[in-house]
Scaffold this active site. Sequence first.
Site, PDB file in Angstrom:
ATOM      1  N   HIS A   1      42.582 150.495  -0.223  1.00  0.00           N
ATOM      2  CA  HIS A   1      41.558 149.708   0.451  1.00  0.00           C
ATOM      3  C   HIS A   1      39.550 150.492   0.439  1.00  0.00           C
ATOM      4  O   HIS A   1      40.249 151.352   1.081  1.00  0.00           O
ATOM      5  CB  HIS A   1      41.925 149.114   0.949  1.00  0.00           C
ATOM      6  CG  HIS A   1      42.857 148.110   0.851  1.00  0.00           C
ATOM      7  ND1 HIS A   1      42.366 146.805   0.877  1.00  0.00           N
ATOM      8  CD2 HIS A   1      44.361 148.856   0.752  1.00  0.00           C
ATOM      9  CE1 HIS A   1      43.821 145.925   0.669  1.00  0.00           C
ATOM     10  NE2 HIS A   1      44.637 146.967   0.552  1.00  0.00           N
TER      11      HIS A   1
ATOM     12  N   GLU B   1      37.560 149.641   1.093  1.00  0.00           N
ATOM     13  CA  GLU B   1      36.556 148.593   1.476  1.00  0.00           C
ATOM     14  C   GLU B   1      36.773 150.128   3.123  1.00  0.00           C
ATOM     15  O   GLU B   1      36.338 149.363   4.014  1.00  0.00           O
ATOM     16  CB  GLU B   1      36.218 147.301   1.146  1.00  0.00           C
ATOM     17  CG  GLU B   1      37.657 146.580   1.989  1.00  0.00           C
ATOM     18  CD  GLU B   1      39.051 147.591   1.164  1.00  0.00           C
ATOM     19  OE1 GLU B   1      40.335 146.875   2.129  1.00  0.00           O
ATOM     20  OE2 GLU B   1      39.226 148.082   0.218  1.00  0.00           O
TER      21      GLU B   1
ATOM     22  N   CYS C   1      43.677 146.945  -4.723  1.00  0.00           N
ATOM     23  CA  CYS C   1      45.066 146.665  -4.383  1.00  0.00           C
ATOM     24  C   CYS C   1      45.226 145.628  -5.377  1.00  0.00           C
ATOM     25  O   CYS C   1      46.122 145.530  -6.646  1.00  0.00           O
ATOM     26  CB  CYS C   1      45.059 146.211  -3.034  1.00  0.00           C
ATOM     27  SG  CYS C   1      46.378 146.516  -1.800  1.00  0.00           S
TER      28      CYS C   1
END
Length: 242
Positions: free
Chosen positions: A214, A216, A115
């Site tokens: 994102h 994660e 990001c």
Amino acid sequence: MDRRPLIGVSTYLVDASWSDWRGRRVALLPERYTAQVRDSGGIAVPLPPDVPERAPEVLARLDGLVIAGGPDIDPAYYGEPAHPATEVDSPERDAWEVALLRSALAAGMPLLAVCRGMQVLNVVCGGTLVQHLPDVVPVDVHGGSPGCYGSHLVRPVPGTLLGGLLPESELEVPTFHHQAVDRVGAGLRVSAHAPDGTVEAVEGPGFALGVQWHPEQGDDLRLMRALVRAATAAVLDAMALG
């Protein structure tokens, strides 16, 4: 190789409150980053902002690098005034991550930029940013809502590093951003788009990958596992030469 690779992960630098403490300056990292590194076979090492000149020394002790998400990089780094919606609040972090990325690229260290991290990577390579996507896209699906990630489709480009790791024609990803790549930096190529044309991934030589979403925040470990594999391979190559 008898050890797991060490993966440095950059941190936020923010004012936070916890327990009896209020408004203290902290180096903060969402746990999902370290969990993904761990679950992908690496050991996460948080990298709070430090003296930029120390970046090569720090990276010399690591095997891979993750540049985490966060607020906007100061547009002075790419020669533009700030848009009213641009949120710049951590000059120490900006300088540190710019130094980390320059050193990692020079050393050929495997890196994953997430990001904000992808935006900093693009700026380090001489690119520019769209400072507020709602100004240029007909319907904003990128920003999520306060405190909540959104989601939208991305389309990996076949024949790229990312396209090999994510071979689907399109997939849904967690997202939370209001800026994006404008002019692509030197040595980078675009490896994913959103349906509205927004650049969603860039990559450089070796394993240098930036994604606008994102990973994660989801359960898909393919990108982090690929980073850990690349870091492991780099260590084995260095051991063979040594």
